[in-house]
Scaffold this active site. Structure first.
Site, short mmCIF file in Angstrom:
data_model
loop_
_atom_site.label_atom_id
_atom_site.label_comp_id
_atom_site.label_asym_id
_atom_site.label_seq_id
_atom_site.Cartn_x
_atom_site.Cartn_y
_atom_site.Cartn_z
N LYS A 1 -8.70 25.81 26.80
CA LYS A 1 -7.70 25.19 25.93
C LYS A 1 -8.11 23.74 25.60
CE LYS A 1 -4.95 23.92 29.97
NZ LYS A 1 -3.82 24.32 30.84
N TYR B 1 -9.11 -9.16 26.34
CA TYR B 1 -7.68 -9.27 26.02
C TYR B 1 -6.86 -9.56 27.27
CZ TYR B 1 -8.30 -7.28 21.34
OH TYR B 1 -8.66 -7.05 20.05
C1 LIG Z 1 -4.37 24.52 32.18
C2 LIG Z 1 -4.09 25.74 32.97
C3 LIG Z 1 -5.03 26.21 33.90
C4 LIG Z 1 -6.27 25.44 34.28
O1 LIG Z 1 -5.87 24.36 35.09
P1 LIG Z 1 -6.93 23.35 35.78
O2 LIG Z 1 -6.10 22.57 36.73
O3 LIG Z 1 -7.49 22.52 34.67
O4 LIG Z 1 -7.95 24.18 36.43
C5 LIG Z 1 -4.78 27.43 34.52
N1 LIG Z 1 -3.64 28.12 34.25
C6 LIG Z 1 -2.71 27.68 33.39
C7 LIG Z 1 -1.47 28.47 33.15
C8 LIG Z 1 -2.88 26.47 32.72
O5 LIG Z 1 -1.95 26.02 31.89
#
Ligand SMILES: *Cc1c(COP(=O)(O)O)cnc(C)c1O
Length: 294
Positions: free
Chosen positions: A34, A242
């Site tokens: 994702k 800054y």
């Molecule tokens: C984002 C997500 C993952 C992966 O999580 P990480 O902590 O990045 O490994 C797995 N399952 C679900 C449902 C997620 O939303």
């Protein structure tokens, strides 16, 4: 002059992390790609992971799923974590994506649309997405996956992990034959009783450690490089950047690097960070600017 800042992605390191996570978990890893594979490029990362043997992938949204189907071709299974909303069902079916159904409404939308294979997510304590344990629907023919998500997997001592695991064991027992999945990246390191039939790593594939800091078992995947634009010698008492957030306590030579929050670095006081200059680790000082010209 264009930005000198470059993000490079080491796909061999990505591949090593994939195999490490499968070995640690003792279960197949279904990569989470994702958010454009956590910013590193979903198409390139997923294609490499497919070569390494990944057969099932997760994205968050329908549009990510459609793009990933195009990038990967017809073979791999792709789950969409947001599930199925209204008109989205047709697009899911068209692109052969499987929704992770999160509520009774989503399940009826999917069935009413003639949708087939899908997953079910249960809320075992994260209170984000998923069926309440009390609303567990009866098994249905297209059901292929039952999953839940851990809220505290990066804290191995947290009592919540075992609470969620037990709830997941109980609810998943109702769905014979569906793949059971609970663990995200950090969950892969909690012991094999958290792995079930498949794990869903994200951050650790891309080089993040399971407890929010670098870990020797996980290879760095992303590297940010930029040019040194200027070297300046400053005297004790001179402030930098800054908010004059840094003041030199002694004479020093400082380098201005061509990277800033325009490139995605966080706009923070930089003490926590460091940069490698000519093979030596050097501290960041002051506050990260947008870029060195602004
Ligand atoms: C984002 C997500 C993952 C992966 O999580 P990480 O902590 O990045 O490994 C797995 N399952 C679900 C449902 C997620 O939303």
């Amino acid at each position: 002059m264009p930005s000198t800042c470059r993000l490079s992605v080491d796909l061999d390191a990505l591949a090593r992390n994939f195999h490490t996570l499968e070995a640690v978990a003792g279960a197949p890893a279904h990569p989470v790609v994702k958010a454009d594979a956590y910013g590193l490029g979903a198409s390139a990362c997923a294609n490499r992971l497919a070569i390494e043997g990944a057969r099932t992938f997760f994205v968050a949204r329908l549009d990510e799923g459609v793009a990933l189907r195009e990038a990967l071709g017809a073979g791999p299974v792709i789950y969409v974590l947001e599930g199925c909303y209204g008109e989205g069902a047709g697009q899911l079916i068209e692109a052969k994506l499987r929704p992770v159904l999160n509520s009774p409404q989503q399940l009826s939308t999917w069935t009413a649309s003639g949708g087939g294979e899908a997953g079910l997510q249960f809320d075992t304590g994260m209170s984000r997405l998923g069926f309440a344990l009390s609303e567990a629907p009866p098994p249905f023919p297209g059901l292929r996956l039952v999953m839940s998500h851990l809220s505290c997997a990066d804290q191995p001592e947290a009592a919540m992990n075992e609470v969620q695991r037990r709830a997941f064991v109980a609810v998943s027992a109702r769905y014979d034959g569906a793949v059971r999945s609970l663990a995200n990246s950090s969950g892969c390191f909690l012991g094999s009783h958290y792995s079930f039939d498949a794990v869903r790593p994200g951050i650790c594939l891309y080089g993040g450690g399971p407890q929010g800091r670098p870990d020797p078992r996980i290879a760095p995947v992303a590297a940010l490089t930029a040019q040194v634009l200027q070297l300046v010698s400053i005297s004790a008492g001179t402030s930098v950047g800054y908010g004059a957030a840094f003041t030199a306590e002694r004479p020093m030579t400082i380098a201005t690097v061509g990277a800033g929050y325009a490139d995605g670095l966080m706009r923070i006081n930089a003490e926590a960070g460091s940069v490698i200059v000519a093979s030596q680790q050097r501290p960041l000082i002051g506050r990260i600017s947008m870029d060195p010209r602004r």
